[in-house]
Design an enzyme around this catalytic site. Structure first.
Site, short mmCIF file in Angstrom:
data_model
loop_
_atom_site.label_atom_id
_atom_site.label_comp_id
_atom_site.label_asym_id
_atom_site.label_seq_id
_atom_site.Cartn_x
_atom_site.Cartn_y
_atom_site.Cartn_z
NE ARG A 207 -18.09 -0.84 -18.14
CZ ARG A 207 -16.75 -0.80 -17.51
NH1 ARG A 207 -15.46 -1.30 -17.52
NH2 ARG A 207 -17.19 -0.27 -16.37
NE ARG A 216 -17.60 -4.14 -14.63
CZ ARG A 216 -17.12 -3.77 -13.46
NH1 ARG A 216 -15.79 -3.26 -13.89
NH2 ARG A 216 -17.52 -3.68 -12.26
CG ASP A 219 -13.38 -3.34 -16.37
OD1 ASP A 219 -13.20 -2.08 -16.77
OD2 ASP A 219 -12.97 -3.72 -15.11
CG ASP A 221 -9.47 -1.73 -15.17
OD1 ASP A 221 -9.99 -1.18 -15.95
OD2 ASP A 221 -10.17 -2.63 -14.22
#
Length: 295
Positions: A207, A216, A219, A221
């Site tokens: 990334r 991207r 990711d 999270d």
């Protein structure tokens, strides 16, 4: 970012009488056990406000140990120490780490020893969930690599992983379609330590910092951390957009539909989420991507 340090609290040389041991005579006659307890907890509120209600009481630690040592006989002092440690974590919410040492001065061994002892360490385990997505490169390969890295991290266990989901980009930026999944697990790491881990893995997997909500390579999270609610410049838990995103709620509802986050059940939040037909599509086993392919 400065996290509140954990404060250590000690109880030393707590002398209690119990009936623990492998030999029948130990269970009948009994003997002394010397207990040491160390806990580590976020006591910043107690320190800053001189507030007893935000502290961990020495007496409570002694009460728990006494209840167990004077209770039902156990064969091994390892089991005795483990039970004390587990009960401390169960009853005292502020405690993150506990070390219990059980000394057995009169252990029946045919050698000249001053005592025998065991030390058991327990860490509080927190429930966590992650959302993973990618829309550049070999998306599935990257997501699997991210899962493997998360699974190998000390202090983190991934317990369940959703199916892959194809989803349209979120945030109003024209870009390739995403592949998403969610993973749930357990951890002894603090929230900001998990955030650092996610950012390190994102960088290692390709990334590159760019436009917010843009394309991207990957990711990762952090969605929730137990029932914790916190927000600062770099981390908000639960994730601030969790209940707005079908590409998060769909895979999360697959593996944790009953999970309560901020008082809301995941399956209920998904049921009332405004949707566009085909915005998120679950893949079957071995099914290739459908629709718009990533570059």
């Amino acid at each position: 970012m400065i996290s509140a340090p954990l404060t250590s609290v000690f109880v030393r040389d707590l002398c209690l009488f119990g009936y623990h041991g492998v030999l029948p005579e130990e269970n009948r006659v009994g003997q002394r056990f010397i207990i040491d307890i160390e806990i580590r907890a976020d006591l910043s509120g107690a320190i800053e406000g001189d507030d007893y209600l935000q502290a961990v009481c020495y007496g409570a630690l002694c009460d728990i140990a006494a209840e167990i040592v004077t209770g039902k006989p156990m064969g091994l002092i390892e089991a005795l120490a483990g039970r004390i440690a587990d009960e401390i974590l169960a009853r005292l919410d502020r405690v993150e780490v506990v070390l219990v040492t059980v000394h057995k001065p009169s252990a029946p061994v045919p050698y000249p020893v001053s005592e025998t002892a065991t030390i058991v360490t327990r860490h509080r385990i927190h429930d966590v969930a992650f959302s993973l997505g990618a829309n550049l490169g070999e998306r599935e390969v990257t997501l699997n690599a991210a899962l493997d890295r998360l699974s190998m991290e000390e202090g983190l266990e991934i317990t369940d992983v959703s199916s892959l989901y194809d989803s349209e980009p979120w945030g109003g930026i024209d870009q390739p379609a995403f592949v998403n999944l969610c993973a749930v697990g357990r951890t002894t790491l603090a929230p900001h330590a998990l955030l650092r881990l996610c950012k390190v893995l994102e960088g290692e997997l390709g990334r590159i910092p760019g436009l917010r909500w843009g394309a991207r390579a990957v990711d990762i999270d952090l969605l929730y951390y137990d029932d914790c609610s916190l927000s600062d410049r770099i981390l908000t838990v639960p994730h601030r957009h969790l209940f707005e995103r079908a590409f998060v709620l769909e895979p999360l509802a697959e593996i944790a539909p009953e999970r309560l986050i901020g008082g809301r059940r995941v399956a209920d939040a998904l049921a009332v989420l405004p949707r566009i037909r085909g915005d998120v599509i679950r893949r079957g086993p071995g099914q290739a991507a459908s629709g718009n392919e990533g570059a």
